[in-house]
Structure formats: C-alpha cells, structure tokens
Design a protein around this motif. Structure first.
Motif, PDB file in Angstrom:
ATOM      1  N   LEU A 289       0.829  -1.203   0.000  1.00  0.00           N
ATOM      2  CA  LEU A 289       0.000   0.000   0.000  1.00  0.00           C
ATOM      3  C   LEU A 289       0.867   1.258   0.000  1.00  0.00           C
ATOM      4  O   LEU A 289       0.581   2.224  -0.715  1.00  0.00           O
ATOM      5  N   ALA A 290       1.930   1.259   0.805  1.00  0.00           N
ATOM      6  CA  ALA A 290       2.832   2.410   0.832  1.00  0.00           C
ATOM      7  C   ALA A 290       3.460   2.635  -0.541  1.00  0.00           C
ATOM      8  O   ALA A 290       3.607   3.786  -0.991  1.00  0.00           O
ATOM      9  N   ALA A 291       3.822   1.548  -1.228  1.00  0.00           N
ATOM     10  CA  ALA A 291       4.410   1.679  -2.563  1.00  0.00           C
ATOM     11  C   ALA A 291       3.415   2.286  -3.555  1.00  0.00           C
ATOM     12  O   ALA A 291       3.787   3.094  -4.415  1.00  0.00           O
ATOM     13  N   ALA A 292       2.138   1.912  -3.419  1.00  0.00           N
ATOM     14  CA  ALA A 292       1.108   2.489  -4.291  1.00  0.00           C
ATOM     15  C   ALA A 292       0.967   3.986  -4.040  1.00  0.00           C
ATOM     16  O   ALA A 292       0.779   4.777  -4.979  1.00  0.00           O
ATOM     17  N   VAL A 293       1.041   4.393  -2.763  1.00  0.00           N
ATOM     18  CA  VAL A 293       0.966   5.822  -2.430  1.00  0.00           C
ATOM     19  C   VAL A 293       2.182   6.554  -2.982  1.00  0.00           C
ATOM     20  O   VAL A 293       2.071   7.634  -3.573  1.00  0.00           O
ATOM     21  N   GLU A 294       3.384   5.967  -2.810  1.00  0.00           N
ATOM     22  CA  GLU A 294       4.612   6.596  -3.307  1.00  0.00           C
ATOM     23  C   GLU A 294       4.553   6.780  -4.825  1.00  0.00           C
ATOM     24  O   GLU A 294       4.932   7.842  -5.350  1.00  0.00           O
ATOM     25  N   LYS A 295       4.081   5.776  -5.516  1.00  0.00           N
ATOM     26  CA  LYS A 295       3.977   5.871  -6.969  1.00  0.00           C
ATOM     27  C   LYS A 295       3.019   6.977  -7.376  1.00  0.00           C
ATOM     28  O   LYS A 295       3.272   7.720  -8.336  1.00  0.00           O
ATOM     29  N   THR A 296       1.938   7.110  -6.627  1.00  0.00           N
ATOM     30  CA  THR A 296       0.954   8.158  -6.922  1.00  0.00           C
ATOM     31  C   THR A 296       1.536   9.532  -6.645  1.00  0.00           C
ATOM     32  O   THR A 296       1.356  10.477  -7.433  1.00  0.00           O
ATOM     33  N   LEU A 297       2.264   9.668  -5.533  1.00  0.00           N
ATOM     34  CA  LEU A 297       2.883  10.954  -5.197  1.00  0.00           C
ATOM     35  C   LEU A 297       3.886  11.393  -6.263  1.00  0.00           C
ATOM     36  O   LEU A 297       4.055  12.586  -6.525  1.00  0.00           O
ATOM     37  N   ALA A 298       4.551  10.414  -6.872  1.00  0.00           N
ATOM     38  CA  ALA A 298       5.571  10.735  -7.874  1.00  0.00           C
ATOM     39  C   ALA A 298       4.984  10.985  -9.252  1.00  0.00           C
ATOM     40  O   ALA A 298       5.676  11.501 -10.136  1.00  0.00           O
ATOM     41  N   GLY A 299       3.729  10.614  -9.447  1.00  0.00           N
ATOM     42  CA  GLY A 299       3.105  10.753 -10.753  1.00  0.00           C
ATOM     43  C   GLY A 299       2.410  12.088 -10.913  1.00  0.00           C
ATOM     44  O   GLY A 299       2.498  12.962 -10.048  1.00  0.00           O
ATOM     45  N   PRO A 300       1.690  12.265 -12.018  1.00  0.00           N
ATOM     46  CA  PRO A 300       0.945  13.517 -12.209  1.00  0.00           C
ATOM     47  C   PRO A 300      -0.199  13.640 -11.215  1.00  0.00           C
ATOM     48  O   PRO A 300      -0.982  12.697 -11.031  1.00  0.00           O
ATOM     49  N   LEU A 301      -0.287  14.774 -10.550  1.00  0.00           N
ATOM     50  CA  LEU A 301      -1.332  15.062  -9.576  1.00  0.00           C
ATOM     51  C   LEU A 301      -2.114  16.284 -10.023  1.00  0.00           C
ATOM     52  O   LEU A 301      -1.572  17.183 -10.678  1.00  0.00           O
ATOM     53  N   ARG A 302      -3.389  16.335  -9.661  1.00  0.00           N
ATOM     54  CA  ARG A 302      -4.239  17.476 -10.010  1.00  0.00           C
ATOM     55  C   ARG A 302      -4.321  18.426  -8.821  1.00  0.00           C
ATOM     56  O   ARG A 302      -4.611  17.999  -7.695  1.00  0.00           O
ATOM     57  N   PRO A 303      -4.087  19.724  -9.035  1.00  0.00           N
ATOM     58  CA  PRO A 303      -4.216  20.685  -7.942  1.00  0.00           C
ATOM     59  C   PRO A 303      -5.633  20.687  -7.376  1.00  0.00           C
ATOM     60  O   PRO A 303      -6.611  20.485  -8.101  1.00  0.00           O
ATOM     61  N   VAL A 304      -5.747  20.903  -6.081  1.00  0.00           N
ATOM     62  CA  VAL A 304      -7.036  21.000  -5.397  1.00  0.00           C
ATOM     63  C   VAL A 304      -7.158  22.413  -4.845  1.00  0.00           C
ATOM     64  O   VAL A 304      -6.313  22.860  -4.062  1.00  0.00           O
ATOM     65  N   ALA A 305      -8.215  23.107  -5.261  1.00  0.00           N
ATOM     66  CA  ALA A 305      -8.411  24.501  -4.874  1.00  0.00           C
ATOM     67  C   ALA A 305      -9.519  24.631  -3.839  1.00  0.00           C
ATOM     68  O   ALA A 305     -10.238  23.681  -3.544  1.00  0.00           O
ATOM     69  N   GLY A 306      -9.638  25.827  -3.275  1.00  0.00           N
ATOM     70  CA  GLY A 306     -10.749  26.168  -2.404  1.00  0.00           C
ATOM     71  C   GLY A 306     -11.758  26.978  -3.199  1.00  0.00           C
ATOM     72  O   GLY A 306     -11.575  27.191  -4.401  1.00  0.00           O
TER      73      GLY A 306
END
Length: 458
Positions: A289-306
């Motif tokens: 599970l930690a590896a899946a999170v790490e892979k996601t953190l290193a990949g493209p992420l979408r900004p989250v706004a208010g």
C-alpha cells in the motif's frame, strides 16, 4: 428588473473572483494553510482488544504503537476542516460526539467541519459503547476500558488544537493509485454465505491520495485510503498493532522525514486482505500500500483549490420489523451465548423504553473542495457496493468515498448483500446490539441522502 439584478450578480461574482485571485497572488500562489499533528494512543496497561469475539483475555504487549493523527486545513477565506484518523476499530457516536462538542467550545470548529475516522484495526483496544454484545468484560476490565476511553477523548481534543496551531501555507493535490491485496470475503456455499475468499465478488482496489505540501514544495502530510478490512492479523494475535494500515503509514513517514501519513478506510466492509494471518503478511500488505501511495505521489497530480465547504446531516436508516418479546424470551436459552446476551439486552430495552428502535440516525458528512474534490464520509462498516454506486452516479474522477467515519455502530449493507444473508447483514447485528437486520430500503435511503448533501455543497 431581473436583467439588472442578473448583471449585478455577474459584477459581484467578478469582484469576488478578482479578490480571491489577488489573495492567491499575494501569498505567492499558495491558497491553503495546513497543519498536522499526531499522538500515541497505545494503552498503557493490558486491555481487551477489539474486533474478534474469539479473544478471551487482555492484550499481551505492543508490536506497534497506535496513533491518532489530525490534518487541519484552512482555505483563503478562513474556512477550516479538521480530519482525525486513528488506529482504532472505530469511534461510536457516544465517544465522538462529546469530543466534537468540546472541540466546538474550545476552538470554535463547528460539527460539520470535524471528521472522525478509524483504520478499523482488529489489533487495537476496546473502547466504550462499541460492539457491546461481543465482549463479556469482567468489572476490572470494564473499568479499564472506561478509563482508557476518557483518556482517549482528552488526547483527541488536545490533538485537534495542535493541528490548528500548526497551520501554515500549503498546496493540495489529488492522485489515484491502485493496490491489489483486497479481496471480497463473502464466499457462497451450500450453507449460504460465509466469510472466506470470493475472487469473483466486487472489490475496490483504488488508492486515493491527497498530497499536502509546504509552500517550498516539501511534503507536509499525505492522506490516503484503501477499501479493505484492516485484519491481516487474526484472533490469535494478542499484541497491539495498526495492521497493514499502520505499516503503510510508518513506511511513508520513514521515507519522508517531517511528513505525517494519515489513513482513511474506504468501503471495505466485505473485503479482507489476501492472504492473511501472519506478521510477515502484515508487512507485505502495508509495504504494498505504501508503494502504491509513493507511486501516486511521484506521478501527475491534479491541484485542489478552495473554497472549502462542509455539511453533515443524519438520515433515519430503517430497520426490519424487530423481534417480539416472545421471540426474545425464547432466545434466552439459545446455546449461542451472543444471541442469548443480545436477547437479554433487547428485553432490557423493551422494559425501559417500551419498544425497540425501528431506525438508526445515520450521519453522512461531505467535504467539498471547490470543483476539484468531493469527499463523502460514511459511517459504519460500509460494503463496497456503496462506493462503486456513488462513483458511478456522481462521477469517479473527483469523488472520494470513505467509511468508518464519525460513528461505527453496524455494517451498512446493500440490498444485494442483505438478500444474500450471512455475517454482515444478519449475524453482526447481534454483536453490534441492534434489534435485527436493516429493512430492504436501506440502500436507497442512504444513497438518496448522500446525493442530496453532495448537491448542497456542490
């Protein structure tokens, strides 16, 4: 007149947008503040452990410390939310609501802006008012559970304050990954549905990840979720442990010094880790599970706004027709000690109140991050059908569905699972101390309310 009013709305809207943009630019493009904090909540003395009826004695030491953690968020308009996570089986409302009342008095945080969640580890302590029919606690253990629960509530109260005090400029971004060790556990056989392994059953392997970074880009916190029972360790384990969710958090924090990892459980009421049963498998699933999170953190992420909006409301989930007094009295002689204990409790309720409950006030909380993310927090042990259906109906791209939030008091089964029978819809209600199964319309009642609240914040 209507056209003039419409033009004024457009002008005011433009001014608000311009003001918000100016605030963001003034802060160097950072429109959030975030704070994080944690506290060890490992019992200081042997305590009965939660989740398995087969256990008959208190804990025998600690294999991994247990934690409560908070993630505090504030948008540029000053709207705040605090998310509490914990290495516990779950917060019943008798424990979470008094904390929420004290938080509002001390910190001014309204109830809909405070979210309680638990990893649902079955290697944590029993807390008060949870699974009351499962444990026959001797007086000294009942007293120890009471005292621990009082101490826990105080720790969480102080923890919320620590998270709010830690608020500092931050950026948020969202990503999705996948882990594949969860498997549907409702195995069909000649005698009906039992807890086992069902490779053909529905499951949700998505790993949702919210990255919280400091203004300088360093990771401050990561909130992540997975839909699977936190039960790699079985009833033969008597050492306190956070199970796979605890291992995953520990691994992420080791890889990112100074950052806090927080786990939200998804709708895994009918999913188990596979395989399971040993400490080695706990480590394997947690690292996966930690590896899946790490892979996601290193990949493209979408900004989250208010801005950040929040709503919490309750809906009466209907129960099936409760058993009669005569039926309950007949169960007093049942060879199943749990059914007999449940019957005594139901008869006591009849004597005290004159009737058994026909519904349960079910809380649903929704956090809305502008148009970028909708977090739907459901109470209880929710089966996967709810997450899959809400994603299908509300759109999976920006939806995050969590379970075990605010009140853990029963399994929340779909109509399909209710009709199939088995542990989650029938037997578990004895342990949780409810009169009997849910009524057939439980799924539609919950889904309709969830839609209503999502529309309200969107």
């Amino acid at each position: 007149m209507n056209r003039s009013r419409h033009l004024w709305k457009l002008v005011l809207g433009a001014l608000v947008c311009a003001t918000d943009a100016a605030l963001v630019l003034a802060a160097g493009g950072v429109e959030w503040k975030a704070g994080a904090a944690s506290v060890v909540i490992t019992p200081k003395q042997p305590l009965r452990m939660a989740g398995y009826a087969a256990r008959k004695k208190p804990s025998e030491g600690t294999a991994m410390d247990l934690y409560a953690k908070v993630l505090a968020l504030e948008d540029r308009r000053g709207n705040r939310v605090v998310i509490v996570t914990s290495d516990l089986l779950g917060f019943p409302r008798a424990v979470s609501e008094p904390i929420a009342e004290r938080v509002q008095r001390r910190y001014g945080l309204r109830r809909e802006r405070l979210l309680f969640s638990s990893s649902h580890t079955h290697s944590g302590p029993v807390i008060r008012e949870a699974l009351t029919a499962m444990y026959a606690l001797p007086p000294e253990q009942a007293s120890a559970v009471h005292n621990y629960t009082e101490w826990l509530q105080e720790q969480v109260l102080e923890l919320v304050g620590a998270g709010l005090k830690d608020l500092a400029p931050a950026r948020l971004s969202l990503g999705r990954g996948q882990a594949d060790f969860a498997i549907n556990r409702r195995q069909k056989g000649e005698k009906g549905v039992v807890i086992g392994v069902n490779p053909q059953g529905p499951v949700d392997h998505e790993v949702s990840v919210l990255r919280v970074e400091r203004a300088d880009g360093r990771l401050r916190a990561v909130l992540f979720s997975y839909a699977c029972h936190n039960t790699t360790l079985g009833a033969d384990n008597y050492r306190l442990h956070g199970d796979y969710a605890g291992v995953a958090q520990e691994a992420l924090e080791k890889s990112h010094p100074g950052a806090l990892a927080l786990f939200l459980s998804g709708c895994g009421g009918d999913a188990n880790p596979e395989p399971r049963g040993t400490m080695e498998l706990v480590r394997k699933h947690g690292d996966s599970l930690a590896a899946a999170v790490e892979k996601t953190l290193a990949g493209p992420l979408r900004p989250v706004a208010g801005p950040l909006r929040a709503v919490l409301d309750r809906v009466d989930l209907p129960l099936a027709t409760p058993p009669s007094r005569q039926e309950l009295q007949a169960r007093l002689e049942d060879k199943d000690v749990y059914r007999a204990r449940h019957a005594r409790a139901m008869l006591a309720t009849l004597d005290e109140k004159g009737r058994l409950p026909t519904s349960y006030p079910y809380p649903i909380q929704v956090l809305q991050f502008d148009r970028d993310l909708t977090l739907v927090a459901l109470a209880g042990e929710v089966v996967v059908d709810y997450a899959l259906r809400l994603k299908r109906e509300l759109g999976p791209d920006k939806l995050w569905v969590a379970a075990y939030c605010n009140d853990v008091f029963a399994y929340i089964v779909s109509r399909r699972v209710l009709e199939e029978g088995g542990y989650e819809p029938v037997t578990s209600m004895v342990y949780y101390g409810l009169p009997g199964p849910w009524a057939p319309e439980v799924e539609e009642t919950l889904i309709r309310k969830a839609h209503q609240l999502v529309r309200k914040v969107r």
